[in-house]
Design a protein around this motif. Structure first.
Motif, PDB file in Angstrom:
ATOM      1  N   ARG A   4      42.177  45.450  38.868  1.00 20.98           N
ATOM      2  CA  ARG A   4      42.056  45.488  40.361  1.00 20.98           C
ATOM      3  C   ARG A   4      41.153  44.546  40.943  1.00 20.98           C
ATOM      4  O   ARG A   4      41.274  44.326  42.007  1.00 20.98           O
ATOM      5  CB  ARG A   4      42.068  46.946  40.547  1.00 20.98           C
ATOM      6  N   TRP A   5      40.234  43.962  40.180  1.00 24.82           N
ATOM      7  CA  TRP A   5      39.542  43.324  40.577  1.00 24.82           C
ATOM      8  C   TRP A   5      39.556  41.850  40.533  1.00 24.82           C
ATOM      9  O   TRP A   5      38.895  40.986  40.897  1.00 24.82           O
ATOM     10  CB  TRP A   5      37.861  43.559  40.327  1.00 24.82           C
ATOM     11  N   GLY A   6      40.625  41.304  39.799  1.00 25.28           N
ATOM     12  CA  GLY A   6      41.190  40.084  39.329  1.00 25.28           C
ATOM     13  C   GLY A   6      40.657  39.788  38.153  1.00 25.28           C
ATOM     14  O   GLY A   6      40.469  38.657  37.931  1.00 25.28           O
ATOM     15  N   GLY A   7      39.827  40.403  37.351  1.00 27.25           N
ATOM     16  CA  GLY A   7      39.301  40.250  36.062  1.00 27.25           C
ATOM     17  C   GLY A   7      40.001  40.236  34.889  1.00 27.25           C
ATOM     18  O   GLY A   7      41.063  41.114  34.763  1.00 27.25           O
ATOM     19  N   THR A   8      39.896  39.595  33.959  1.00 26.96           N
ATOM     20  CA  THR A   8      40.677  39.586  32.613  1.00 26.96           C
ATOM     21  C   THR A   8      39.556  39.890  31.356  1.00 26.96           C
ATOM     22  O   THR A   8      38.616  40.080  31.706  1.00 26.96           O
ATOM     23  CB  THR A   8      41.135  38.166  32.260  1.00 26.96           C
ATOM     24  N   PRO A   9      40.435  40.344  30.282  1.00 27.70           N
ATOM     25  CA  PRO A   9      39.330  40.835  29.385  1.00 27.70           C
ATOM     26  C   PRO A   9      38.211  39.566  28.829  1.00 27.70           C
ATOM     27  O   PRO A   9      37.175  39.936  28.533  1.00 27.70           O
ATOM     28  CB  PRO A   9      40.407  41.036  28.010  1.00 27.70           C
ATOM     29  N   LEU A  10      38.823  38.395  28.905  1.00 25.47           N
ATOM     30  CA  LEU A  10      37.764  37.184  28.639  1.00 25.47           C
ATOM     31  C   LEU A  10      36.610  37.082  29.750  1.00 25.47           C
ATOM     32  O   LEU A  10      35.505  37.218  29.499  1.00 25.47           O
ATOM     33  CB  LEU A  10      38.366  35.822  28.879  1.00 25.47           C
ATOM     34  N   ASP A  11      36.891  37.556  30.983  1.00 26.88           N
ATOM     35  CA  ASP A  11      35.950  37.578  32.108  1.00 26.88           C
ATOM     36  C   ASP A  11      34.937  38.776  31.799  1.00 26.88           C
ATOM     37  O   ASP A  11      33.545  38.609  31.935  1.00 26.88           O
ATOM     38  CB  ASP A  11      36.323  37.881  33.548  1.00 26.88           C
ATOM     39  N   ASP A  12      35.421  39.889  31.200  1.00 23.81           N
ATOM     40  CA  ASP A  12      34.612  41.026  31.087  1.00 23.81           C
ATOM     41  C   ASP A  12      33.741  40.540  29.727  1.00 23.81           C
ATOM     42  O   ASP A  12      32.567  41.134  29.683  1.00 23.81           O
ATOM     43  CB  ASP A  12      35.329  42.334  30.681  1.00 23.81           C
TER      44      ASP A  12
END
Length: 80
Positions: A52-60
């Protein structure tokens, strides 16, 4: 009064039902999180869902300093 219960109180769950135990301690996630990611990718799990914040697993993975997980996602070409 019965031992361990108040009068009229019902027990819906046994205390042992409250304990969550891993089914397989030698599973893919037991050693490294990157192994769990590989396991999930091999089985067709969506590799780059957007939260919901526009992030992906890679971002995390990058934000939380999980470098090996980030490399697995990059190598798979997912979430970039």
């Amino acid at each position: 009064m019965r031992r361990g219960k108040e009068a009229g109180q019902k027990t819906w769950l046994k205390p042992s039902a409250w304990i969550v135990q891993p089914r397989n301690k030698a599973g893919p996630a037991a050693k490294k999180p990157a192994n769990a990611v590989r396991y999930l990718l091999e089985r067709g799990v969506a590799p780059a869902p957007v939260d919901r914040w526009g992030g992906t697993p890679l971002d995390d993975a990058i934000r939380e300093h999980h470098h090996e997980v980030a490399e697995v996602l990059r190598a798979a070409g997912k979430g970039a």
